[in-house]
Structures are given as structure tokens and as C-alpha cells.
Design a protein around this motif. Sequence first.
Motif, short mmCIF file in Angstrom:
data_model
loop_
_atom_site.label_atom_id
_atom_site.label_comp_id
_atom_site.label_asym_id
_atom_site.label_seq_id
_atom_site.Cartn_x
_atom_site.Cartn_y
_atom_site.Cartn_z
N LEU A 56 -0.65 -6.92 4.40
CA LEU A 56 -0.30 -5.68 3.72
C LEU A 56 1.11 -5.24 4.11
N THR A 113 -9.17 -2.34 8.26
CA THR A 113 -9.00 -3.66 7.67
C THR A 113 -8.67 -4.67 8.76
N ILE A 142 -0.49 -6.03 9.15
CA ILE A 142 0.25 -5.00 8.43
C ILE A 142 1.72 -5.02 8.82
N ILE A 163 0.86 -1.18 0.00
CA ILE A 163 0.00 0.00 0.00
C ILE A 163 0.89 1.23 0.00
N ALA A 176 -6.42 -0.96 0.67
CA ALA A 176 -6.38 -2.04 1.65
C ALA A 176 -7.63 -2.90 1.57
#
Length: 304
Positions: free
Chosen positions: A103, A129, A133, A80, A92
Motif C-alpha cells: 500500500l 492489514t 505500507i 490509500i 486496505a
Amino acid sequence: MNVQWKGVMPAVTTKFTKNDELDLNMFEVNIKAQLHAGVHGIVLGGTLGEASTLLDEEKRELTRFTVSLVKNKIPVLVNIAEQSTKQAIAAAQKAEADGAHGLMMLPPMRYKSGDLETMTYFKTVANSTSLPIMVYNNPVDYNVEVTLDMFEELLKCDNIQAVKESTRDISNVTRIKNRFGDRLKIMTGVDTLGLESLLMGADGWIAGLVCAFPQETVAIYELHKVGKIQEALEIYRWFLPLLELDINPKLVQNIKLAEVYTGIGTEHVRAPRLPLSGQERNHVIKIIERGLKNKPVLPDYKNL
């Protein structure tokens, strides 16, 4: 899928045809080579690569195709790198809808955000989300550093779990471990500090030249993991001239040319990039050919 932040995860190149369309056939060849070598994850849309040149639907097509190809054997991460919080949230959510397992996320692009803006950006997207991450911390190329004090705040979000450590300061691995222990997993993001970072306690390696040399890269990680440091070091010393092709403004062209030589890629890039030419091309070819000529015999690293 529960993402295990460890091992070798290639930031794979995007394959194009000579007509500037996605080349999913050659992309599949490369992904299968990565899987055969034993990589531990796939990262799509690397920011220093050609992600910024892709249309939104092309990114989604690549995500869906990769997810279907790996069949839950390893996680697929989507990068992202957007200019606004709104765009990042949308990206996302699309990645999650397309089946991505996690991500990799950068601070806002173009605008140099302050500390509070950067933290708010990450936390807002994280709260939008359910995907885990990994924060990409690369102040050298993107001029925004995510400090340890900032991570202290970011880790209040349970799904912010890892950092792609690309500060080029090898001692930062130790600082992170001292401060956060295993709460913040560390994936080194600089090819020329790959083994050094692992030895200092990094959990894994988001790699570039793995795109052309998957077995050699995974072998270094697996040998290190079981304490066979000298054997890992011998391969790494051979590898370093090739790894240095990754810390270069034309890393995409360099890696794709190496992929041609190892039979798992093409040189096609998307404009404004152009394939290497002239003296620059000859220099890279010499490095690749020298590497292939002196390629080490790998141990049975899958069964250590």
C-alpha cells in the motif's frame, strides 16, 4: 510477495475510453511497456491523478487486472487516500483481498489532521492489514507533514516500511538516512528531484513521466546504481523539461498527451478534467516533440 522498496515504480495513469469507461486494453499496452523497460513495481491510483474520480468497483477491477497481468514479476501497490479511518481500513482490506502486494498511504484527506491524529490514523490502518505500507509524505500538496519524530512512532508498526519522500527538501533524504538507516526505505516522489534524491541515498523513485518514457527512467536508475553517474546525468538533463510536466496542476493531461506521442496511451480523462487545449496544449506538445527529436541513445542498461 516481499516488497523490495527500491528501483523505479511508475504511478501509472488510469486509461479511459472515449465513453468514459475503463480502457483495460490500452492499460495493458502501457503496463507491458513498463514491464519490458524493467520497472520494479506498479503503483495504482495516484492521488494527484484520477484515483479520486474512480468508482470503488473500478479501483478493484484495476487492482485485480494488474495483479493478473504482472504475474508476480513485480509488486503491485494500491494507493490509500481516504477521508476517514474506517474508509481507509476498508480500502486496505479490499486491496489485500484483490491481491495487491503493498500500500501507498496518505494522511486523511480534506481534514487537516494534527500530529497525534495523523499517527493514530496510520497506525490503526497498519494494524488492520498484513500488507507492507509506504507513507506518502507530501506536505506541499496535502498540507500535512509526517515529521521524523512522527516516523519514530510509526515505525513501531513493522509493516510501515517506506516513505514516498515528496517534501521537496532534498536534504530530508539525508536526515532520514541519519535517523533510521535502512529501517525506513526512501522512494523519491518528485520527478524533478529524481536523480538528485538517488544520489543522496534514496532507494528508488515513484515516477510520473515514466508512464510515457519507461526505458529512459529505468536507464537513469540503473546507471546510477552501478556508478555511471555521468551517463545517468546526460539522460536526466535531456529528460528534465519533460519531467517538469509532472509538477503541474494538469500533470495527468500532460502525461497522457506524452503517452499518446510514445504510443502507449490515450488522452481520455475523466471529467471534470478535460484534455489540454489552445496555447497550453501547444506549449506541452512543443516540449514533447523537442524531447522526442533529441531523444538519447540508451546504453544496454539491463546488462550493466
